[in-house]
Scaffold this motif. Structure first.
Motif, short mmCIF file in Angstrom:
data_model
loop_
_atom_site.label_atom_id
_atom_site.label_comp_id
_atom_site.label_asym_id
_atom_site.label_seq_id
_atom_site.Cartn_x
_atom_site.Cartn_y
_atom_site.Cartn_z
N GLN A 107 -5.51 -12.07 -2.90
CA GLN A 107 -5.78 -11.84 -4.33
C GLN A 107 -4.58 -11.17 -5.00
N ILE A 108 -4.04 -10.17 -4.32
CA ILE A 108 -2.90 -9.43 -4.87
C ILE A 108 -1.70 -10.36 -5.01
N GLN A 109 -1.47 -11.19 -3.97
CA GLN A 109 -0.31 -12.10 -4.02
C GLN A 109 -0.45 -13.09 -5.17
N GLN A 110 -1.70 -13.38 -5.51
CA GLN A 110 -1.94 -14.30 -6.61
C GLN A 110 -1.80 -13.62 -7.98
N TYR A 111 -2.35 -12.42 -8.12
CA TYR A 111 -2.50 -11.82 -9.45
C TYR A 111 -1.52 -10.69 -9.79
N CYS A 112 -0.97 -10.02 -8.78
CA CYS A 112 0.03 -8.97 -9.10
C CYS A 112 1.04 -8.91 -7.95
N PRO A 113 1.79 -10.02 -7.75
CA PRO A 113 2.63 -10.18 -6.57
C PRO A 113 3.74 -9.14 -6.42
N SER A 114 4.13 -8.48 -7.50
CA SER A 114 5.24 -7.53 -7.33
C SER A 114 4.77 -6.09 -7.12
N ALA A 115 3.47 -5.88 -7.04
CA ALA A 115 2.95 -4.52 -6.82
C ALA A 115 3.34 -4.00 -5.44
N LYS A 116 3.58 -2.70 -5.35
CA LYS A 116 3.79 -2.04 -4.05
C LYS A 116 2.44 -1.87 -3.38
N LEU A 117 2.43 -2.01 -2.04
CA LEU A 117 1.15 -2.05 -1.33
C LEU A 117 1.06 -0.99 -0.24
N LEU A 118 -0.14 -0.48 -0.08
CA LEU A 118 -0.42 0.50 0.97
C LEU A 118 -1.74 0.12 1.62
N LEU A 119 -1.73 -0.08 2.94
CA LEU A 119 -2.96 -0.34 3.67
C LEU A 119 -3.51 1.01 4.15
N LEU A 120 -4.78 1.29 3.80
CA LEU A 120 -5.37 2.58 4.13
C LEU A 120 -6.58 2.40 5.05
N SER A 121 -6.49 2.99 6.23
CA SER A 121 -7.61 3.02 7.17
C SER A 121 -8.46 4.23 6.83
N ASN A 122 -9.67 3.99 6.32
CA ASN A 122 -10.50 5.11 5.84
C ASN A 122 -11.55 5.52 6.89
N LYS A 123 -12.17 6.64 6.64
CA LYS A 123 -13.26 7.19 7.47
C LYS A 123 -12.76 7.61 8.85
N THR A 124 -11.53 8.07 8.92
CA THR A 124 -10.98 8.51 10.20
C THR A 124 -11.53 9.89 10.60
N ASP A 125 -12.42 10.44 9.78
CA ASP A 125 -13.16 11.64 10.20
C ASP A 125 -14.27 11.28 11.19
N LEU A 126 -14.43 9.98 11.47
CA LEU A 126 -15.46 9.52 12.42
C LEU A 126 -14.79 8.84 13.62
N PRO A 127 -13.99 9.58 14.39
CA PRO A 127 -13.20 8.95 15.47
C PRO A 127 -14.07 8.30 16.55
N ASP A 128 -15.25 8.84 16.79
CA ASP A 128 -16.11 8.26 17.82
C ASP A 128 -16.64 6.89 17.42
N LEU A 129 -16.62 6.61 16.12
CA LEU A 129 -17.13 5.33 15.63
C LEU A 129 -16.02 4.32 15.36
N ARG A 130 -14.78 4.71 15.67
CA ARG A 130 -13.66 3.82 15.36
C ARG A 130 -13.87 2.45 16.00
N ALA A 131 -13.72 1.39 15.20
CA ALA A 131 -13.92 0.03 15.70
C ALA A 131 -12.65 -0.81 15.57
#
Ligand code: GDP
Ligand code: MG
Length: 174
Positions: A107-131
């Protein structure tokens, strides 16, 4: 007072990702320093602002939330228009949300291709549930040329650090 409204830059930032990964929670932590376990899925607000200082630059971040349309994959092109930075969020305890990162990237590559990107892994306060293994996510981020961070919407430090990293990437091009 007006003096507090001075800034050097105004950046439109987006937070995208599957429903329930924690997009609204991350924004609320970043902009209001609060976390709620019963985050309302749709709150109808389009964006929040937060002003941060990076080196000697003051940046007003206008952070847009999808307000629930992501459930139907019906986020409109106007949401993406003019965005300079995008946080792509997945839930580290839910594999499907990581698999769907590619959809959001497309979607980003289609609609705002020059934006800077950051991938965020959330909920890391739940390490026992990490999948989603950390190395799998890191490898994917490298392949796709995405900055990568781990965070928890419960933890202000990690959230501020994530948005500051993204903002710095944008500033570096100015
Ligand atoms: P959105 O649909 O992507 O906006 O997700 P929400 O922000 O509404 O969050 C969905 C649910 O996950 C809510 O119950 C939040 O309280 C919870 N949540 C969000 N981020 C975190 C996190 O980092 N850790 C934990 N434990 N729960 C979170
Ligand atoms: Mg939400």
């Amino acid at each position: 007072p007006l003096v507090d409204e001075r800034y050097d830059y105004l950046f439109k930032l987006l937070v995208v990702g599957d429903s329930a990964v924690g997009k609204t929670s991350l924004l609320q932590q970043f902009c209001f320093e609060r976390f709620s376990l019963d985050q309302k899925s749709t709150i109808g607000v389009e964006f929040y602002t937060k002003t941060i200082a990076i080196a000697d630059q003051v940046v007003k971040c206008q952070c847009w939330d999808t307000a629930g349309q992501e459930r139907y994959r019906s986020v409109t092109p106007s949401f993406y228009r003019g965005a300079l930075g995008v946080v792509i969020v997945y839930d580290s305890t839910f594999v499907k949300s990581f698999e769907n990162v590619q959809f959001w990237l497309n979607q980003i590559q289609q609609y705002c291709p020059s934006a800077k990107l950051l991938l965020l892994s959330n909920k890391t306060d739940l390490p026992d549930l990490r999948a989603v293994p950390l190395d799998v996510a890191q490898t994917y981020a490298e392949e796709q040329n995405l900055a990568f961070v781990e965070a928890s919407a419960k933890d202000l430090t990690s959230v501020t650090s994530a948005f500051t990293t993204l903002t710095s990437l944008i500033l570096a091009d100015k």
